[in-house]
Design a protein around this motif. Sequence first.
Motif, PDB file in Angstrom:
ATOM      1  N   SER A 168       0.801  -0.830   0.240  1.00 49.79           N
ATOM      2  CA  SER A 168       0.243  -0.330   0.069  1.00 49.79           C
ATOM      3  C   SER A 168       0.750   1.077   0.599  1.00 49.79           C
ATOM      4  O   SER A 168       1.919   1.322   0.318  1.00 49.79           O
ATOM      5  CB  SER A 168      -0.796  -0.086   1.304  1.00 49.79           C
ATOM      6  OG  SER A 168      -0.237   0.231   2.266  1.00 49.79           O
ATOM      7  N   ASP A 169       0.436   2.196  -0.536  1.00 51.50           N
ATOM      8  CA  ASP A 169       1.040   3.933  -0.488  1.00 51.50           C
ATOM      9  C   ASP A 169       1.033   4.145   1.038  1.00 51.50           C
ATOM     10  O   ASP A 169      -0.099   4.011   1.980  1.00 51.50           O
ATOM     11  CB  ASP A 169       0.169   4.927  -1.399  1.00 51.50           C
ATOM     12  CG  ASP A 169       0.681   6.499  -0.872  1.00 51.50           C
ATOM     13  OD1 ASP A 169       1.680   6.519  -0.741  1.00 51.50           O
ATOM     14  OD2 ASP A 169       0.535   6.613  -2.360  1.00 51.50           O
ATOM     15  N   HIS A 172      -1.435   6.824   1.979  1.00 42.56           N
ATOM     16  CA  HIS A 172      -3.080   6.136   1.909  1.00 42.56           C
ATOM     17  C   HIS A 172      -3.041   5.762   3.811  1.00 42.56           C
ATOM     18  O   HIS A 172      -4.113   5.477   3.513  1.00 42.56           O
ATOM     19  CB  HIS A 172      -3.022   5.261   0.791  1.00 42.56           C
ATOM     20  CG  HIS A 172      -4.862   4.633   1.021  1.00 42.56           C
ATOM     21  ND1 HIS A 172      -5.356   3.298  -0.011  1.00 42.56           N
ATOM     22  CD2 HIS A 172      -5.514   5.158   1.611  1.00 42.56           C
ATOM     23  CE1 HIS A 172      -6.075   3.247   0.259  1.00 42.56           C
ATOM     24  NE2 HIS A 172      -6.639   4.266   1.129  1.00 42.56           N
TER      25      HIS A 172
END
Length: 270
Positions: A168-169, A172
């Motif tokens: 995931s980022d 985020h």
Amino acid sequence: MIMPSITLDPTLDMYYEDDDYTNPWRTPETIVLHHGNAKSSRLWYEWVPLLSNQYRIIRVDARGFGRSTVPEPGYDWSLANFSNDLESLLNRLDIDKIHLIGETIGGTIALQFAHDHPNRLHTVTACTSPYKFKGVSTYLEGYELVEKSGVEGWVRATADRRLEPGHSDPSHHEWYAQQMIQTSKHVVMETLAYLSEQDLSPMLPKINVPALVLVGAESAMNTSDRAQGMAALLPNSRLMEIAGGTGYIQHSSPELCVSAWRQFIGEISH
């Protein structure tokens, strides 16, 4: 796009977002998106553009969360009360039947709603949702962590199960955490304490609404006593394990979730 708040009873102003980009001469079916614990309607932001050209999309902030009324300490938290709040909203908006999609505890609430108000549903969907809390240490451990370290301490200690690092980022990941941190401490503690005693196992076989159970195939939350156990107990359900999906799949891979949901709708329509 309409973003109003509506008074459902003397103790609750419920905030909701109403997105409908369908052709104005159509009367579309409605999807309600229900968030989980310590979250709000904001967490569904990626789902709206994927669905709102075909469906009316309503995202709710449940009692105690987001921009809805926060009860004083000692409120009688229950899945049934969350379910009844949602029914009250549908009544006020003059909506007869919906597709209900819930994430984590929002999916648990959706199942309660399917049991209590089956005539109001076309379908019900639970995304990375638990159904058996009693005897699972996670919830009381969470209560103790919030009591000791606050909501932020709990959120950060458990964040990697929601959006898994390396998949995931980081931005985020941080945004997600910030959304949860805004929740009142007493709401998180009281709901965790309540949930720790719940078990929907006897209820699920009584739910005959078409049900979809969504989970990431590689998610740490994809366990035999969670998604698979839920699907096995629901008599009219489909389990979809999204290949390559990690974390809370509804937030890590919303496009794949919507695609799976559309596939489910297509299957039950034929």
